[in-house]
Every structure is written in structure tokens, then in C-alpha cells.
Design a protein around this motif. Structure first.
Motif, PDB file in Angstrom:
ATOM      1  N   UNK A 166     -12.343   0.220  -5.783  1.00 61.74           N
ATOM      2  CA  UNK A 166     -11.252  -0.027  -4.825  1.00 61.74           C
ATOM      3  C   UNK A 166     -11.205  -1.468  -4.329  1.00 61.74           C
ATOM      4  N   UNK A 167     -12.380  -2.092  -4.156  1.00 62.66           N
ATOM      5  CA  UNK A 167     -12.432  -3.437  -3.556  1.00 62.66           C
ATOM      6  C   UNK A 167     -13.288  -4.363  -4.423  1.00 62.66           C
ATOM      7  N   UNK A 168     -13.357  -5.611  -4.007  1.00 58.20           N
ATOM      8  CA  UNK A 168     -14.011  -6.642  -4.814  1.00 58.20           C
ATOM      9  C   UNK A 168     -15.527  -6.428  -4.960  1.00 58.20           C
ATOM     10  N   UNK A 223     -18.665   0.500   1.875  1.00 56.03           N
ATOM     11  CA  UNK A 223     -17.999   0.726   3.167  1.00 56.03           C
ATOM     12  C   UNK A 223     -16.905   1.782   3.000  1.00 56.03           C
ATOM     13  N   UNK A 224     -16.102   1.643   1.940  1.00 55.93           N
ATOM     14  CA  UNK A 224     -14.996   2.573   1.689  1.00 55.93           C
ATOM     15  C   UNK A 224     -15.533   3.963   1.349  1.00 55.93           C
ATOM     16  N   UNK A 225     -16.548   4.003   0.475  1.00 51.53           N
ATOM     17  CA  UNK A 225     -17.076   5.300   0.017  1.00 51.53           C
ATOM     18  C   UNK A 225     -17.539   6.156   1.194  1.00 51.53           C
ATOM     19  N   UNK A 226     -18.020   5.518   2.258  1.00 53.08           N
ATOM     20  CA  UNK A 226     -18.509   6.264   3.425  1.00 53.08           C
ATOM     21  C   UNK A 226     -17.372   6.834   4.262  1.00 53.08           C
ATOM     22  N   UNK A 227     -16.136   6.419   3.978  1.00 52.24           N
ATOM     23  CA  UNK A 227     -15.015   6.775   4.854  1.00 52.24           C
ATOM     24  C   UNK A 227     -13.892   7.538   4.176  1.00 52.24           C
ATOM     25  N   UNK A 228     -14.070   7.895   2.893  1.00 50.91           N
ATOM     26  CA  UNK A 228     -13.014   8.619   2.172  1.00 50.91           C
ATOM     27  C   UNK A 228     -13.619   9.831   1.459  1.00 50.91           C
ATOM     28  N   UNK A 229     -12.737  10.749   1.018  1.00 46.94           N
ATOM     29  CA  UNK A 229     -13.206  11.974   0.357  1.00 46.94           C
ATOM     30  C   UNK A 229     -13.116  11.911  -1.160  1.00 46.94           C
ATOM     31  N   UNK A 274      -9.834  -2.171   4.435  1.00 49.44           N
ATOM     32  CA  UNK A 274      -8.897  -1.512   5.357  1.00 49.44           C
ATOM     33  C   UNK A 274      -7.776  -0.808   4.611  1.00 49.44           C
ATOM     34  N   UNK A 275      -7.223  -1.467   3.595  1.00 53.39           N
ATOM     35  CA  UNK A 275      -6.143  -0.848   2.806  1.00 53.39           C
ATOM     36  C   UNK A 275      -6.680   0.366   2.049  1.00 53.39           C
ATOM     37  N   UNK A 276      -7.882   0.235   1.489  1.00 53.56           N
ATOM     38  CA  UNK A 276      -8.463   1.359   0.733  1.00 53.56           C
ATOM     39  C   UNK A 276      -8.623   2.584   1.635  1.00 53.56           C
ATOM     40  N   UNK A 277      -9.157   2.379   2.833  1.00 52.80           N
ATOM     41  CA  UNK A 277      -9.372   3.505   3.757  1.00 52.80           C
ATOM     42  C   UNK A 277      -8.025   4.091   4.171  1.00 52.80           C
ATOM     43  N   UNK A 278      -7.058   3.204   4.420  1.00 55.39           N
ATOM     44  CA  UNK A 278      -5.726   3.665   4.837  1.00 55.39           C
ATOM     45  C   UNK A 278      -5.066   4.488   3.724  1.00 55.39           C
ATOM     46  N   UNK A 279      -5.045   3.939   2.502  1.00 54.00           N
ATOM     47  CA  UNK A 279      -4.364   4.627   1.394  1.00 54.00           C
ATOM     48  C   UNK A 279      -5.065   5.949   1.077  1.00 54.00           C
ATOM     49  N   UNK A 280      -6.386   5.918   0.937  1.00 49.99           N
ATOM     50  CA  UNK A 280      -7.089   7.123   0.466  1.00 49.99           C
ATOM     51  C   UNK A 280      -7.142   8.217   1.529  1.00 49.99           C
ATOM     52  N   UNK A 281      -7.022   7.833   2.791  1.00 51.87           N
ATOM     53  CA  UNK A 281      -6.950   8.868   3.825  1.00 51.87           C
ATOM     54  C   UNK A 281      -5.518   9.324   4.086  1.00 51.87           C
ATOM     55  N   UNK A 307       0.815  -1.227   0.000  1.00 50.89           N
ATOM     56  CA  UNK A 307       0.000   0.000   0.000  1.00 50.89           C
ATOM     57  C   UNK A 307       0.844   1.271   0.000  1.00 50.89           C
ATOM     58  N   UNK A 308       2.047   1.227   0.604  1.00 44.97           N
ATOM     59  CA  UNK A 308       2.854   2.453   0.643  1.00 44.97           C
ATOM     60  C   UNK A 308       3.318   2.829  -0.769  1.00 44.97           C
ATOM     61  N   UNK A 309       3.499   1.822  -1.639  1.00 48.33           N
ATOM     62  CA  UNK A 309       3.877   2.132  -3.031  1.00 48.33           C
ATOM     63  C   UNK A 309       2.682   2.732  -3.769  1.00 48.33           C
ATOM     64  N   UNK A 310       1.480   2.266  -3.443  1.00 49.52           N
ATOM     65  CA  UNK A 310       0.291   2.882  -4.045  1.00 49.52           C
ATOM     66  C   UNK A 310       0.159   4.343  -3.630  1.00 49.52           C
ATOM     67  N   UNK A 311       0.453   4.636  -2.366  1.00 54.03           N
ATOM     68  CA  UNK A 311       0.430   6.042  -1.920  1.00 54.03           C
ATOM     69  C   UNK A 311       1.410   6.850  -2.766  1.00 54.03           C
ATOM     70  N   UNK A 312       2.616   6.311  -2.975  1.00 58.64           N
ATOM     71  CA  UNK A 312       3.625   7.022  -3.799  1.00 58.64           C
ATOM     72  C   UNK A 312       3.139   7.206  -5.226  1.00 58.64           C
ATOM     73  N   UNK A 313       2.561   6.144  -5.804  1.00 60.75           N
ATOM     74  CA  UNK A 313       2.062   6.233  -7.185  1.00 60.75           C
ATOM     75  C   UNK A 313       1.014   7.339  -7.297  1.00 60.75           C
ATOM     76  N   UNK A 314       0.048   7.306  -6.381  1.00 60.48           N
ATOM     77  CA  UNK A 314      -1.073   8.250  -6.476  1.00 60.48           C
ATOM     78  C   UNK A 314      -0.577   9.684  -6.305  1.00 60.48           C
TER      79      UNK A 314
END
Ligand code: MG
Length: 368
Positions: free
Chosen positions: A220-222, A229-235, A202-209, A171-178
């Protein structure tokens, strides 16, 4: 008018470069495409194409299209191809599910309806003119530097909208990519980060926040549950793609505020008829959509561009053209092509694309 003959052709469509999705978990180098020709007792002929994006991307299988059409054909012979809703009901009763099988048949019937009416499909779908549609690049996942280099290459061909594939193992590489891609885009360009289901919630919420970027994030997820769940927790605005198979899925996504937009892909949802219903629903709830097909030559791309061009500009973001990833072109010079970052549908009656008989070779099956 009656359907008198259905002919199927199989074509391998090699990719210019092998394609990697989600950190390499989905790799393929060719597509298995089925071309469908429908002939009628009034001399009109329609064409459709069904082409899954490999066989690991969706529950859709190239050879399954030919097998499904063998089951459908006896029920289709004798039907009026212009009665699109009836044709679709007959297909759904004869073979429940398997939407990807029905899409090329439905497409060929729209081609015939357009020719019979003397109208291009974009007009039958409610459009005012053959509007130019923004096209987007598809950026295979890699290092941030590799991905920015691919975006620069796409920009040189006129693309101003990009779909960048993320969702690697770390996930940390995804943060760098984004962060790198969002900050490094050419001025005025836009990007969607397409995760292709690779993250857990969990990874989606972590990365996007963790990221500053507020660009669109796709699938983001399957599952729809996980994405909601993710959409309710990210911007970030969320686009849904692979988890959307039916009209009901779209209704459910809207009721749950799971997204701000969807990918509308005829082959995923069962054809242009059903894609149009979903498009109309999306317009009514204010979604922004990408309207494109799952895969295929410029024939399948063009069918989707007809639907995109008839969609209000405020409700469409861009459309991807699969045929630029292919090293063969069975419909040379025809259909919707990238012209400095936009594609236009043909302005002739029907689909406006007819395959080159030499490119298709001998039929796989003829049903009459
Ligand atoms: Mg996608």
C-alpha cells in the motif's frame, strides 16, 4: 567443475501495450533484458536472465546489470558453479548490494547444477513433482469498467487470479475501483489490489476502512514502516513486494506483523538462492506467497516457476508470467507457459530453457 567463460547479451523486449502503474506515474513500453551464458570446463552451459521492470519501478537498472557483471566476472571465472552458496558469497564480497546484477549469474549456475545432477531445478528446490502453478493476470490501472473488461479478457485465457493495479490520484476513485472489481469478479476468481506504493498511510487507512472488499492488498505504501502502520489498522490481508530487498527485511516484516504474504522475486532479492531462503522462511511462518520474477522473457519466468512449483500449495497464491506482456519471444515454445490458468516447470535437468541464438544476436561482452 569450473566456470571458464561468461557471455552477456542485451535484448530490448517491447511490451504489447505500454504499461501503467499507480495512476500513470510509471509508464514504459519496453524492458531492457540481459541474458547471461555461463560455460564450464566440463562442457555444461547454463543460462540466466536479468530484466528490471522498467527503470522507475525498483532501484534496478538494465544497463547496470551489464556493468555489474563486468565487475563480478574476474572473481567468478574459475569458481565451481555448483557451489551456489559460495558463488553468492563471492559475489556479495566483490560487489556489495546490487542484487539484480547477481540474479542472472545465480540462475545460470542453478541451470548448470541441475544438468550436472540430472535433476530439474524444481526438484533441487525440494519439490515432489513439476506441480501446476496458478498464474495471475496483471490488470493495468484505469476506470473500473476498463479494468473489469481486462479481467474478462484474462478470464477468457484461463486466468482465475488477478492483480489489479490501483493507487490513482483520487482516493475516492480507488474506493470505486476496489468495490466494483471485487463485486464484479467472475465466480470463483480472486483478486489482489496492488497499490505499488502509491498511498500515504493516511490514504491507505481511509480507503481500506471505507471498502467492503476484504481481498488482498499489496504494497500500500512506500516503506516497510508505513506498510506495518497500515497493516495494524485495516482488515485486509497485506502482501509486501517492492520494500522487501533482503532476508532481513522479511524477518523484520514478520516480527512487526506487517503482512500475511510476500512477493518472492529472484531479481529483486539477488537470485534463486536467496529467493529460496526467503521462500523457506515464508513457509515456516505461514505466509502465502506469489513467486515470480520482476520481468523478462519466458526464461526468467521459468526459473521462478521452478521455485513456485516446489513450494507447498498452501503457501503459494499464484505466479505472474511477464512474457505474455512482450511482443518478442527469444525462447520460442520453451519453458513455463499459461495452460488454461496454470503453468508447469520443465521436467528436464536444469532450467530447461535455452535461448534461440538468432534472437540474441551478437554478445555484448565475453569474459574468460
Ligand atoms: Mg506488486
Amino acid at each position: 567443475m569450473k566456470i571458464t567463460r561468461i557471455t552477456t547479451y542485451q535484448l530490448d523486449l517491447p511490451l504489447v501495450e505500454p504499461y501503467f502503474l499507480s495512476g500513470g506515474r510509471l509508464r514504459f513500453d519496453r524492458l531492457d533484458s540481459t541474458f547471461v551464458r555461463i560455460d564450464t570446463d566440463e562442457g555444461l552451459t547454463g543460462w540466466g536472465e536479468g530484466c528490471p521492470w522498467g527503470h522507475t519501478y525498483l532501484p534496478a537498472h538494465g544497463p547496470g546489470i551489464r556493468a555489474g557483471i563486468a565487475t563480478l566476472a574476474p572473481a567468478l571465472i574459475g569458481l565451481d558453479p555448483c557451489g551456489l552458496d559460495h558463488v553468492n558469497r563471492v559475489m556479495d564480497v566483490t560487489l556489495p548490494g546490487h542484487p539484480y546484477v547477481k540474479s542472472p549469474v545465480d540462475m545460470a549456475c542453478w541451470d548448470i547444477l541441475g544438468q550436472a545432477a540430472g535433476m530439474p531445478i524444481w526438484q533441487l528446490m525440494g519439490g515432489a513433482d513439476p506441480a501446476p502453478v496458478l498464474v495471475n493476470s496483471s490488470i493495468s490501472t484505469g476506470t473500473p469498467e476498463d479494468m473489469l473488461a481486462l479481467i474478462a479478457k484474462a478470464a477468457a485465457k484461463g486466468y482465475t487470479v488477478h492483480s489489479a493495479k490501483v493507487g490513482g490520484d483520487d482516493p475516492s476513485v480507488d474506493v470505486e475501483r476496489i468495490e466494483a472489481i471485487s463485486a464484479g469478479l467472475p465466480p470463483g476468481h480472486r483478486v489482489t489490489f496492488d497499490v505499488n506504493r502509491a498511498w500515504t498511510p493516511g490514504v491507505a487507512v481511509e480507503v481500506l476502512n471505507s471498502v467492503k472488499a476484504r481481498d488482498w492488498v499489496e504494497q500500500p505504501c512506500e516503506t516497510l514502516d508505513q506498510c506495518a502502520h497500515v497493516a495494524a489498522r485495516v482488515s485486509n490481508p497485506i502482501m509486501l513486494d517492492e520494500c522487501m530487498h533482503s532476508f532481513t527485511d522479511h524477518l523484520e516484516a514478520w516480527k512487526r506483523s506487517a503482512c500475511e504474504g510476500v512477493k518472492v522475486k529472484p531479481n529483486r532479492v539477488g537470485g534463486l538462492t536467496k529467493a529460496r531462503q526467503i521462500r523457506d522462511f515464508g513457509v515456516s511462518v505461514g505466509w502465502q506467497m506469489h513467486i515470480e520474477d520482476v520481468g523478462g522473457s519466458a526464461l526468467a519466468d521459468t526459473a521462478a516457476i521452478h521455485l513456485a512449483a516446489s513450494t507447498p500449495e498452501a503457501n503459494r497464491l499464484a505466479s505472474w508470467l511477464c512474457h505474455y506482456h512482450l511482443s518478442v519471444d527469444p525462447v520460442p515454445g520453451q519453458g513455463a507457459r499459461n495452460d488454461s490458468g496454470v503453468a508447469r516447470p520443465p521436467n528436464t535437468p536444469g532450467l530447461g530453457v535455452t535461448p534461440d541464438p538468432d534472437a540474441l544476436g551478437a554478445p555484448m561482452e565475453v569474459y574468460e
